[in-house]
Scaffold this active site. Structure first.
Site, PDB file in Angstrom:
ATOM      1  CG  ASP A  11     -14.357   9.437   1.747  1.00  0.00           C
ATOM      2  OD1 ASP A  11     -13.997  10.091   0.704  1.00  0.00           O
ATOM      3  OD2 ASP A  11     -15.474   8.955   1.909  1.00  0.00           O
ATOM      4  CG  HIS A  12     -13.052   5.397  -0.436  1.00  0.00           C
ATOM      5  ND1 HIS A  12     -13.571   5.446   0.907  1.00  0.00           N
ATOM      6  CD2 HIS A  12     -14.151   4.966  -1.159  1.00  0.00           C
ATOM      7  CE1 HIS A  12     -14.790   5.136   1.130  1.00  0.00           C
ATOM      8  NE2 HIS A  12     -15.137   4.686  -0.209  1.00  0.00           N
ATOM      9  CB  CYS A  68     -16.230  12.461   1.796  1.00  0.00           C
ATOM     10  SG  CYS A  68     -17.739  13.311   2.106  1.00  0.00           S
ATOM     11  CB  THR A  70     -21.511  13.852  -1.214  1.00  0.00           C
ATOM     12  OG1 THR A  70     -21.415  13.492   0.198  1.00  0.00           O
ATOM     13  CG2 THR A  70     -22.208  12.981  -2.267  1.00  0.00           C
ATOM     14  CG  HIS A 101     -21.592  36.770   6.119  1.00  0.00           C
ATOM     15  ND1 HIS A 101     -22.885  36.802   5.497  1.00  0.00           N
ATOM     16  CD2 HIS A 101     -20.925  37.721   5.788  1.00  0.00           C
ATOM     17  CE1 HIS A 101     -22.999  38.053   4.934  1.00  0.00           C
ATOM     18  NE2 HIS A 101     -21.744  38.468   5.027  1.00  0.00           N
ATOM     19  NE  ARG A 135     -24.847  41.888   9.397  1.00  0.00           N
ATOM     20  CZ  ARG A 135     -24.090  42.347   8.354  1.00  0.00           C
ATOM     21  NH1 ARG A 135     -23.025  43.273   8.769  1.00  0.00           N
ATOM     22  NH2 ARG A 135     -24.312  42.230   7.133  1.00  0.00           N
ATOM     23  CG  HIS A 136     -21.063  38.566   9.824  1.00  0.00           C
ATOM     24  ND1 HIS A 136     -22.309  38.012   9.270  1.00  0.00           N
ATOM     25  CD2 HIS A 136     -20.857  39.518   9.068  1.00  0.00           C
ATOM     26  CE1 HIS A 136     -22.846  38.873   8.641  1.00  0.00           C
ATOM     27  NE2 HIS A 136     -21.758  39.605   8.437  1.00  0.00           N
TER      28      HIS A 136
HETATM   29  C1  RB5 Z   1     -18.177   6.834   0.596  1.00  0.00           C
HETATM   30  O1  RB5 Z   1     -18.591   5.711  -0.514  1.00  0.00           O
HETATM   31  C2  RB5 Z   1     -18.990   7.970   0.433  1.00  0.00           C
HETATM   32  O2  RB5 Z   1     -20.231   7.609   1.171  1.00  0.00           O
HETATM   33  C3  RB5 Z   1     -18.246   9.175   0.993  1.00  0.00           C
HETATM   34  O3  RB5 Z   1     -17.417   9.546   0.482  1.00  0.00           O
HETATM   35  C4  RB5 Z   1     -19.286  10.336   1.115  1.00  0.00           C
HETATM   36  O4  RB5 Z   1     -19.671  10.971   0.078  1.00  0.00           O
HETATM   37  C5  RB5 Z   1     -20.054  10.528   2.375  1.00  0.00           C
HETATM   38  O5  RB5 Z   1     -20.957  11.368   2.599  1.00  0.00           O
END
Ligand code: RB5
Length: 144
Positions: A11-12, A68, A70, A101, A135-136
């Site tokens: 994403d952005h 993304c 996070t 694993h 096992r994995h």
């Molecule tokens: C976008 O602002 C943000 O929410 C997205 O990139 C991400 O971090 C969501 O989990």
């Protein structure tokens, strides 16, 4: 050229790191599929997780890289698809174990949380590590 086709989507909040990793993989001889996005214009990360899930289901790629802000939203979204095992990774140890694993087929990063060099290192480890099976395999099979 190597046989694997690696798809990249973000994403952005993740497209800059996505493009750095794409160029890194290309420089190592991997085949690349860029699923976007490629600007700071706001988009919805579930749409890019779906593009990745579709590309892998349609055999347009074998392996995926998602980014993304996070890494959390896009990994939750990607893991809604039963053929995707997406691992949000922050270090090389996690990258290695996600392959050995968990047989992860998608590696996920946070573009706002993980530095470029750490992410490149994680990607290198991910791409060069095999699933251990045994096992994995039993545990991975229980996921579905
Ligand atoms: C976008 O602002 C943000 O929410 C997205 O990139 C991400 O971090 C969501 O989990």
């Amino acid at each position: 050229m190597k046989e694997e086709i690696i798809a990249f989507a973000a994403d952005h909040g993740g497209f800059e790191l996505k493009n750095i990793l794409l160029e890194h993989a290309k420089s190592k001889g991997f085949n690349i599929l860029d699923l976007g996005t490629n600007s700071k214009d706001s988009v919805d990360y579930p749409d890019y997780a779906k593009k990745m899930a579709d590309a892998i289901e349609d055999s347009k790629a074998n392996i995926g890289v998602l980014v993304c802000g996070t890494g959390i939203g896009i990994s939750i979204s990607a893991n809604r698809y039963s053929h995707i095992r997406a691992a949000l990774v922050h270090d090389a140890f996690g990258a290695r174990l996600s392959r050995q694993h968990n047989n992860a087929n998608v590696i996920v990063f946070g573009g706002r949380t993980t530095g470029d060099e750490v992410a490149k290192d994680c990607l290198d480890v991910f791409l060069s590590t095999e699933f251990e099976g045994g096992r994995h395999q039993r545990r991975v099979s229980k996921m579905s």
